[in-house]
Structures are given as structure tokens and as C-alpha cells.
Motif scaffolding. Sequence first.
Motif, PDB file in Angstrom:
ATOM      1  N   SER A 367       0.812  -1.213   0.000  1.00  0.00           N
ATOM      2  CA  SER A 367       0.000   0.000   0.000  1.00  0.00           C
ATOM      3  C   SER A 367       0.848   1.266   0.000  1.00  0.00           C
ATOM      4  N   THR A 368       1.706   1.376  -1.016  1.00  0.00           N
ATOM      5  CA  THR A 368       2.547   2.565  -1.162  1.00  0.00           C
ATOM      6  C   THR A 368       2.230   3.319  -2.452  1.00  0.00           C
ATOM      7  N   ASN A 369       1.056   3.046  -3.026  1.00  0.00           N
ATOM      8  CA  ASN A 369       0.603   3.755  -4.223  1.00  0.00           C
ATOM      9  C   ASN A 369       1.572   3.571  -5.384  1.00  0.00           C
ATOM     10  N   LEU A 370       2.088   2.349  -5.513  1.00  0.00           N
ATOM     11  CA  LEU A 370       2.996   2.057  -6.620  1.00  0.00           C
ATOM     12  C   LEU A 370       2.226   1.908  -7.920  1.00  0.00           C
ATOM     13  N   VAL A 371       2.795   2.477  -8.982  1.00  0.00           N
ATOM     14  CA  VAL A 371       2.233   2.333 -10.323  1.00  0.00           C
ATOM     15  C   VAL A 371       3.332   1.816 -11.250  1.00  0.00           C
ATOM     16  N   GLY A 372       2.954   1.555 -12.491  1.00  0.00           N
ATOM     17  CA  GLY A 372       3.933   1.058 -13.455  1.00  0.00           C
ATOM     18  C   GLY A 372       4.109  -0.446 -13.332  1.00  0.00           C
ATOM     19  N   THR A 373       5.166  -0.932 -13.893  1.00  0.00           N
ATOM     20  CA  THR A 373       5.412  -2.374 -13.925  1.00  0.00           C
ATOM     21  C   THR A 373       6.460  -2.776 -12.898  1.00  0.00           C
ATOM     22  N   ILE A 374       6.561  -4.076 -12.669  1.00  0.00           N
ATOM     23  CA  ILE A 374       7.582  -4.618 -11.763  1.00  0.00           C
ATOM     24  C   ILE A 374       8.834  -4.886 -12.584  1.00  0.00           C
ATOM     25  N   PRO A 375       9.965  -4.235 -12.248  1.00  0.00           N
ATOM     26  CA  PRO A 375      11.190  -4.433 -13.040  1.00  0.00           C
ATOM     27  C   PRO A 375      11.717  -5.863 -12.886  1.00  0.00           C
ATOM     28  N   PRO A 376      12.514  -6.320 -13.824  1.00  0.00           N
ATOM     29  CA  PRO A 376      13.181  -7.630 -13.659  1.00  0.00           C
ATOM     30  C   PRO A 376      14.035  -7.622 -12.393  1.00  0.00           C
ATOM     31  N   PHE A 377      14.078  -8.744 -11.730  1.00  0.00           N
ATOM     32  CA  PHE A 377      14.780  -8.836 -10.444  1.00  0.00           C
ATOM     33  C   PHE A 377      16.278  -9.037 -10.663  1.00  0.00           C
ATOM     34  N   ASN A 378      17.079  -8.225  -9.914  1.00  0.00           N
ATOM     35  CA  ASN A 378      18.523  -8.382  -9.900  1.00  0.00           C
ATOM     36  C   ASN A 378      18.976  -8.455  -8.447  1.00  0.00           C
ATOM     37  N   THR A 379      18.299  -9.332  -7.711  1.00  0.00           N
ATOM     38  CA  THR A 379      18.485  -9.440  -6.263  1.00  0.00           C
ATOM     39  C   THR A 379      18.705 -10.909  -5.912  1.00  0.00           C
ATOM     40  N   PRO A 380      19.903 -11.403  -6.048  1.00  0.00           N
ATOM     41  CA  PRO A 380      20.141 -12.845  -5.908  1.00  0.00           C
ATOM     42  C   PRO A 380      19.861 -13.408  -4.525  1.00  0.00           C
ATOM     43  N   GLU A 381      19.865 -12.567  -3.470  1.00  0.00           N
ATOM     44  CA  GLU A 381      19.642 -13.042  -2.110  1.00  0.00           C
ATOM     45  C   GLU A 381      18.197 -12.877  -1.662  1.00  0.00           C
ATOM     46  N   LEU A 382      17.335 -12.403  -2.537  1.00  0.00           N
ATOM     47  CA  LEU A 382      15.972 -12.060  -2.143  1.00  0.00           C
ATOM     48  C   LEU A 382      15.222 -13.287  -1.631  1.00  0.00           C
ATOM     49  N   GLU A 383      14.591 -13.123  -0.455  1.00  0.00           N
ATOM     50  CA  GLU A 383      13.790 -14.191   0.151  1.00  0.00           C
ATOM     51  C   GLU A 383      12.305 -13.833   0.194  1.00  0.00           C
ATOM     52  N   THR A 384      12.001 -12.569   0.441  1.00  0.00           N
ATOM     53  CA  THR A 384      10.613 -12.143   0.586  1.00  0.00           C
ATOM     54  C   THR A 384      10.385 -10.846  -0.164  1.00  0.00           C
ATOM     55  N   VAL A 385       9.336 -10.806  -0.990  1.00  0.00           N
ATOM     56  CA  VAL A 385       8.941  -9.570  -1.661  1.00  0.00           C
ATOM     57  C   VAL A 385       7.438  -9.413  -1.489  1.00  0.00           C
ATOM     58  N   ASP A 386       7.024  -8.263  -0.992  1.00  0.00           N
ATOM     59  CA  ASP A 386       5.614  -7.983  -0.736  1.00  0.00           C
ATOM     60  C   ASP A 386       5.252  -6.645  -1.372  1.00  0.00           C
ATOM     61  N   LEU A 387       4.471  -6.721  -2.461  1.00  0.00           N
ATOM     62  CA  LEU A 387       4.062  -5.538  -3.218  1.00  0.00           C
ATOM     63  C   LEU A 387       2.542  -5.408  -3.249  1.00  0.00           C
ATOM     64  N   GLY A 388       1.857  -5.979  -2.270  1.00  0.00           N
ATOM     65  CA  GLY A 388       0.401  -6.012  -2.276  1.00  0.00           C
ATOM     66  C   GLY A 388      -0.244  -4.653  -2.102  1.00  0.00           C
ATOM     67  N   GLN A 389      -1.513  -4.550  -2.561  1.00  0.00           N
ATOM     68  CA  GLN A 389      -2.350  -3.369  -2.377  1.00  0.00           C
ATOM     69  C   GLN A 389      -1.755  -2.130  -3.031  1.00  0.00           C
ATOM     70  N   ASN A 390      -1.381  -2.278  -4.293  1.00  0.00           N
ATOM     71  CA  ASN A 390      -0.889  -1.161  -5.083  1.00  0.00           C
ATOM     72  C   ASN A 390      -1.639  -1.120  -6.417  1.00  0.00           C
ATOM     73  N   SER A 391      -1.091  -0.425  -7.386  1.00  0.00           N
ATOM     74  CA  SER A 391      -1.730  -0.327  -8.706  1.00  0.00           C
ATOM     75  C   SER A 391      -0.750  -0.744  -9.792  1.00  0.00           C
ATOM     76  N   LEU A 392       0.038  -1.757  -9.508  1.00  0.00           N
ATOM     77  CA  LEU A 392       1.023  -2.234 -10.465  1.00  0.00           C
ATOM     78  C   LEU A 392       0.338  -2.930 -11.643  1.00  0.00           C
ATOM     79  N   THR A 393       0.894  -2.740 -12.797  1.00  0.00           N
ATOM     80  CA  THR A 393       0.325  -3.308 -14.016  1.00  0.00           C
ATOM     81  C   THR A 393       1.354  -4.209 -14.696  1.00  0.00           C
ATOM     82  N   GLY A 394       0.964  -4.727 -15.857  1.00  0.00           N
ATOM     83  CA  GLY A 394       1.877  -5.587 -16.600  1.00  0.00           C
ATOM     84  C   GLY A 394       1.894  -6.989 -16.035  1.00  0.00           C
ATOM     85  N   THR A 395       2.953  -7.712 -16.344  1.00  0.00           N
ATOM     86  CA  THR A 395       3.079  -9.109 -15.921  1.00  0.00           C
ATOM     87  C   THR A 395       4.153  -9.259 -14.850  1.00  0.00           C
ATOM     88  N   LEU A 396       4.126 -10.383 -14.176  1.00  0.00           N
ATOM     89  CA  LEU A 396       5.225 -10.705 -13.263  1.00  0.00           C
ATOM     90  C   LEU A 396       6.463 -11.023 -14.082  1.00  0.00           C
TER      91      LEU A 396
END
Length: 870
Positions: A367-396
Motif C-alpha cells: 500500500s505505497t501507491n505504486l504504479v507502473g510495472t515490476i522491473p526484472p529482479f537483480n536481487t540474488p539473495e531475495l527471500e521475501t517480496v511484498d508488493l500487495g495493495q498497489n496499482s502495479l500493471t503488466g506481468t510478473l
Amino acid sequence: GMREVKQLIVVFFVLVHNGRCLGVPFPERYALENLYASTGGTFWYEADFWLEEPGTECEWYGVECDKVNANVVGLLLEGNGLTGTIPELRDLRQLQVLDLKQNNIARGLSGLAWNFALREVHLQENSIKTDLSAFQWKQLTDLILLNLARNDLSNAVLVEDMGALGKLEVLDLSFSQLRGTIPSSFKNLTSIQGLYLQENYLEGEVPEGFSNLSNLTDICLQSNDLRGIFPVLQAPNLQNIQLQRNSFTSPILDWLVDRLALEYVYISHNSFTGTIPWEIGNLQSLEYLRIGNNDFSGTVPMALGRLSKLQELSMRSLDFNGPLDDALFENMTSLVEFDYNYNDRFRSRIPLSLWSLPHIKRISLISTNLVGTIPPFNTPELETVDLGQNSLTGTLPENIGSLSKLVSVQVDDNQLIGPLPSFAGCVYLENLNVRDNFLTGDFCSSIKTNVRLTIVLLSNNNFDEPLCELRNSFPVLQSLLASNNKISGTIPESFLSSFARIEFLYLNGNNITGTLPSFAFASQLVTLDVSDNQLTGALPDFPVAPNLRILSFRNNFFDDASALILARSGGITSLDLSFNRLRKTPLLVGSASIVKLNDNLIDGHFDLRLFRGAHIVEVQNNFFTSLKLISFAIEELDASNCNVSRIEPSPILKNMENIEYLDLSYNALSNLDMGSGGAQLEYFSVRSNFLTGTIPSLDRFLKLEEVDFSMNSFSGALPQDWGPLIEVLLASDNILQGKLPEYVESEQLRVVDVSSNAMSGYVPGWVCQLDYVDLSENGFYCPLPECCGENAIMCGPCMDAPRSITDYPWKIVYIAVGGLLVLVLVAAVLLTKTRLGKEVDRVVGYGSLMRAGASRTIFVTDITIMGTLG
């Protein structure tokens, strides 16, 4: 003589040479023996050499001695199974270190009241209940460490005398249920370095004198009820400050940015004000910064990006002006966790620099009022990503499936489209939440190799492919929610059998067809919902599932529930079989608390005894004609619109002691015998039946709130006492007579409808206090209350009240005079007794002399006089 003395000297030197003393003084041995007895020594985990012969005391497990003077200086019995009470230890006069932590000691601080040589006391993680006033604090001048954390000090408060501990360096009373305030004398703890009072019930303000505690390195006051302005700490070596979850105010960051040794700053969940100063970038040792849920304003300064050692940054629920800068994270190469949840004042895009951090493990941007698309991930250690309750478009992004350490993905409540990418490379994936988007295609093949999944949330998307065959077992999957999609086809047997530990399975609101496979494997099942599909045929039996609570088969085409035996699954909360094509009642439905069988084709006889544990039963809109009302547990029953003409036994409330809601409307009942019982009744309806006779008395139903007798053939008078809690009374479309009560007891009454009856009388004034009244199509008398015709108060039309002779006093005079004349004439008749016929004609002639008026007939014994009274 001298020979014996020489022998003793030899023995002494032998013992000293072998590293053994002659033994502690007898009073000290006695104190040790008393400790052993009072704390269950026979059950200690380690008790080597305890209670052996005198002279061995310094070898007893956990006893430390002064080798020179043979005094006990330390008792180190950490985690050794001690119970009971610490006895009085005043004879251990040289005791300096007492370490009894991680035991189960219940009492005994008073036993240490006179051990003035104590330097360290470690009693944390016991069950000690004590009053802190038991210590002689002013005498403990050498105490440098006191740890009573994680005990039960719920009746204790911090005492002023503790301020006398001038040498105290560490005080830990955390997690101990302390109450009261922080004494002002704590300003005298000038040697204090670590002060730990977190997780208690302390209240009030922190004394201003805390500013003088210049040696502080750690101060932890989190999770109390402290408030007010937090004092400025003049502590140049401050490393750790934890104040979260209190009610502190003031612009604390203005001076914290000058404490350059800081490593931990946890000040979230307060009411701190001000902005984030640019100087915050000078805290080059800072590793953890949590400032969320405060009243900070302004913008997020780029100076934060200079904190190269920062590992955790949490700024949730603040009121910043403007979005995060895209380059903010370029130099935060040590960042592991970033939390910016609930900052939705400005639209922003995902900062690209955040998506390229080499060590980031947890990203949370809910819930941070995010818009646009989700960029490709360049985070090799990433364990948790939470982008819920926004206005993101496009594909995963497709490359999310290559994040080998990914554990949790939450992108719910956005506007994402397209199919799910494959998560085959995410071998540790446990949680996938993509609900409330516009995703399409086949979700099944995207996750069919992720055998560590425990929670999969897919609801409210447009997934439209059939469920796939699964070859792998998902041994830990607990929740699969795929409701309200467009999933078609049948449910493969292998799809369900792969989920041996499934607890929550939601497939409702799809286009699934065919029959329901066996659930014999699902011994852990808690909830199954396959409602609103196109499933057909018979329901399967269910296994022994002790945790089973909710089963919903609503709105399908099931026609047989005879195999549904739930008696082995205790504690079922809800069984919903409504809106199907069942013709027979399930025979053994166990003890489901809520049973819904409405809108089926059930006919014949319906017996409530089948639902022995049910509290709520809904069977409306079926075709059974007789109903057996025997259930001492049931609280709500809706049996409306079922063509019921016979209820057994009679009276109907005899075996319904706990009934609160009873709806028998739109049936074919012709007899109503409520009888005794019904003490808990709150709602009762027999609307639209064929009931006759009088409406039963309502005054015994002390909890009745709403009653409906409408659309029957009730006659007689309406009961005058409606009960103390009645809110709604409906009795329209009957043939009721009589009048409304002049007074109603209930202050909650808001709706009365007795329209289309034959009632009369004057309308009482209390109708003007109600929300809705309909008295129309009756014979109520004029005049009506002034409120009639306003809003929802319908009273008319009214009619004139019938008048009695007392309404015409002048006619009473005429009648009295006429009566007197009649008496005179009768007397004359009796006296003369002759020429009777002529006398009668004369009397009639006399009556004709009266002037024309209203006709009246007056009966006086056997003589009728007809005339006109003016």
C-alpha cells in the motif's frame, strides 16, 4: 603435644599443595546445605560432591571459593533445575556473584537482603514473585549487575532506593510485568551503561534527569505505556536505543543524529515529530533504523543513502512529501531489509536501485501507491517480496522464477495480467499470494514442482485452464485458495491426493464440472469450499478429520448426500448444502453447528433430531409437508416456504428450550399451539399460513423482539401486552378486532403494522414515536394523532365514533318528562279499568301532538308509546 601440632601443619601443607582448602567456615556450609534443601537439590541436574564431608565445599558443583580465606564468593548454578525458594544467605558474607538464572525458583529475593558484598546477581528466567523493596538497596554499594528479567514481578514497582546503586552498570528488569513509574532517583545511576526495562507496564514520563546518564550505551524501554517528551541523552557512546511502542513525543532525531556511535535505533510506534535531518547520513556505524508509525514529515533525504552499513530500514506509515528517489539505495550495499509499507500519499514507481541490491533479502512495499510495472529482479539473495495493495500493471517478470532463495511472493490486489511465470527455480518457495489481479491461463503448471509450498492464494483472478494432473506430493501445503476464477473441467483425482496435509481448500466460484473426488486422504482438513460450481452426482464420504470445521457445497447440482457421514469429525462449525438438488435429508451429519439445506427438493418428513448438535438450521424453500421440532440445542430455525401443514409435537415450543429465531412463514399451517417454553425466543414468524383463532399472549416472551402474524385469519382482539423488548409487531391482513393498547412497555418498539383488519378505537399517541406504522384499512376513530400522514406513519382513513344517549343531555330531559307522563297515564288506566280501548286511543292521540323529530322506541312494561321527541 608438639607432635600433634606438627602433624596438623604437615596435613595443612599437603592439602594446600594439592589445591584443596581446609573447608569453608561452618556457617557458610550451613547456608549452602540450606540452599540445597530449599531448592530441591536431590532433583538438580548436576550436584557433584554436594553434602560430602567438611572440607570439600569448594569442590561442590557451582561453588566458587576464595582460595586464600576459604570463603564462598560465587554460586554458579545456571539452568540446573532449581525450584522452590532461595533461603536466607546472610552467612555467605563474601558472596560476590550469584548466578541462578534459567531455573524455576519461585521466591527468595528477601534471602539476599544482607549479602552486601554482592557484585552480580543473575536471576533471569525464573518464576520469581517478589517485591523489589525486599533488597537493602542502599547497602549494596558494590553491585554492578542486576538481572531479574523474565520473572513475574506483576505486583512490584521500581523503588526510589534503587537510585542509590551508584556503581550499577547493568540493570535488566525486562519482560517482568513491572508496573508504576520510573523513579526520579534513577538519575543518580551515573555508572549505568545498560538499562533494560522493556516489555513491562511502566507508565508516566521518563525523568528529565536521564539526560545526566552520560555512560549509557544501551537503553531499552520499548513496549510500555510511557509518554511525554523523551529527554535529550548526553551519552556520547550511546549505541542502542529502543523506545518503540510507547507514546513519546518531541523531535528526537534532531539530537540522535549527533550520537555517532549509534548502531541500533528503534523508535517506531510513538508520536515523535519533526523531519529526518540531513545529518542522519553521519551515522556511519548505524546498522538498524526503525522510525515508522510516528508523526515525522518532510521528505526522505538522500543522505540516508550514505549509510553504507545499514542492514535494516523501516519507515512504514509516515507522512512524507514526495516519492522515494530512484537512486536512494545505490550506496546501501549492506541493506538486508527494507519496509516502506503504508506510505500512499504520492504515486511512485519501484526504485530501480532497490531492485539491484546484492544482499537484500526482504522488500515490503504494501500500500505505497505504486504504479507502473515490476522491473526484472537483480536481487540474488531475495527471500521475501511484498508488493500487495498497489496499482502495479503488466506481468510478473519471468526471471522471478530464477531467484533460488525466494521464500515468499505477495503481489495481491494489483492490476497484473497475463499468465503466472514458472517458479521451478524457486526451490524454497513457501508462500505465493497473487489474489485480486487479472491473471489468466494455467496456474497449476507454474507451481507443480514447488513441493515446499505451504500457502497458495490465487482467488479473484481470471485463471481459466482446467486443474492439472500432479505427479509430485505437496507434503506441507496447508492452504490453497483459488476461488472466483474461471477454472473449468473436472477435478483430477491426483490433484487432491497430492495434498496430504491440506487444511484450507477453496475452489468456489469457478466453472468446475463432474463429480467430487474422494477426500479420504485429507485427515488435516479444516475448510473445504466448492460452492458455486457445476458439480454433479453424489457427495463423497469424508475421513476422520478431527479439525474439520467448514464444508460448503452450495449452489451446485448434487443430488445425493447419503454418503456424507461426518460423525467422526467432531466440532464442525458449518455444513452448507443449499441450492442443490437433494431430495432426502442426510442421515448422519454429526454435530455441525450450522446446517444449511435450503433451496433443495427435500420432500416428505423433516426431522430435526438428525441435527442433534446444530444451533442454526436453514431448510427454507423445500417441499416437505411435516416437521418434527425436537431439538434442545437449536437456536435458529428457518423452515419458511416449505408447504408444512403439520408440526410434531404440539405445542411447538415444548422441546425447543433454546430457540431464539423461528420462521415458519409461507407454509400451510392451520393450527398454532405455542404452549410453554420459548423463554429465549427473539424472533417468531408464521406469516402467510392458514391460521385461525386468536393470537396467543406475548407477555411471557420476555426476550421477544420481532413477531409476524400477518396474512392469516386470526380473529378476536390483539393482545394488549407485547413484552418488554418488542421492536417489530406485524399482524396485517387478518380479521382482528378490538383496539390498540393505550400503553406499550417496550422502549425499543419501532415498527407496528396491523393494516387490513377490523380494528377500532382511538389511535394512541405512542404511535408518533415509531419509525413505521401502518393502521390503514381498519375502523379507527377520528380524530387521529397529528403525526398521522407524516413520514411513515399511516393511520387513516378514520371514522366517527358511535354516539351513546349520554352524548345528548337535552334528550335525557325529554325522555324523563315523557316517562313521568307515561306513569301518570298508566295510573289512570288502572283506576278507571273501563272503556280501555277508548283510553288507549286517547293516549295515542296525545302522543301525536309532539312536534316532528328523531324517532325513538321506548319500552315500558307491556305498553309501547310511539311518538316524536323534539
